[in-house]
Design a protein around this motif. Sequence first.
Motif: not given
Length: 447
Positions: A225, A230, A256-260, A269
């Motif tokens: 992200n 990250s 992280t759980s935020r994948w952009v 993930n």
Amino acid sequence: MFNIFRSKPASVTPDSILQQILGATPKTTSMAPKDSRGVYGLVDHLGNLRYIGSTSSAAETFYKRIHQRHRTGSETTSHYFSRMYNTGRMWRLRNDPATKADGDIAKKLRNAFIAEYCRAVWVPLSDDLDIAGLEAAVIDLAPKEAVAWNRRGMDAYQEPVDLVDLVIDRLRFSHSERAALDRQKARFGGSMATYAEPVASPGQCVPKFPKGPFRFAALDVETANNDRSSICQIGVACVRPDNSIETWVTYVDPQTSRWVFTGLHGISNATVTGAPSFAEVLPILEEGLRGLTVYQHSGFDRSAIRAACAAIHRSEPNWGWKDSVAVARRAWPELKGNGGHGLASLKGYLGLSFEHHDAGEDARAAAEVVLQAEGAKTLPPTIILTDEEDFDVIERPETPRKLSSEEEGLAPLTTPTHASQQGKRLVGFSVLTEGNLNNNHFYLRDV
């Protein structure tokens, strides 16, 4: 059967695309459509679906990506047919001048083998869809065996000897060509067959870093992200004294759980589950790159390493960072305002072959930019005008430009006769105005 995707884009889902790929009848690579894009799969010579990809670039069609890239492209990048069948008598070492003649024959054999025995499937999609994002989602859903080649997950096949014999007979190779293929097979079995880059896949430890000596290295990272710490993939291209390149690649779990950026690089993930953390990777990098000049293509990669180090309360490694963008700007100033000096622009201008937004591929591309720029410094020859001047003039043989009517009115240039002027060269001229002089606008850009 695929027209539904063009007429009803709202019905397109990753699961529906995957089912189409799994249920499609494989066809020869030459039958890939020349007028459409979408998600595709590559099928090996045994009939197994092994790779899922997409024509995410608007400039590529199924035919260009499958038949021209994967089948005939470079063995050391993400052209997977070429990579997986770079074996036995079909093997060559890329960019090796000592074995180029034999290697060209081996590649001709490999191209014919793939066209004859390998297959592909494809699902055309509308150009207004997020093809790269759909590809990443399809890969996440696919059975492991259907994406076994993705991200270099398998080693090259052993040579299918009987099938290769048939292709050699069909091509009517001469005795000398067959001897060249035998030499390539011997080389493949020897120490030269070390081109394959180790990759840390989920569930595996950090891959062993190549042993030097190296002249320099290039490093690239991908992030999950906008947080530069990250990091989810790191690639390092190590350039040896003979200018050969060995690439090291590893996935990294950014936790992280935020994948952009999955739609950009295809990493999610699920991809990094079980991969090492940055804290585990950093000691390998510190040891492998100690004392080396490390190139990055722009300042992003160093800032990401710095941010990831800060996140684990470590100081940034003391590497000798340099920017290959700056190198490219000096070597090819003509690209300023004409595509620029990013990797995407240099790819076409320099004829590079790599898959953008893969850390290993981009690192190798940055290293190749530096190598080509080194060559650009010596070709064409450089002549120093005088002992006092601090710039080189690069002579490029060109057809003389026709003067404009305004320029024709200028006083003719005479040949220097004074002894102090002998050996100097006219390299060009610039029309100066009062504004040029008064505001310091006189530069040597044309030179």
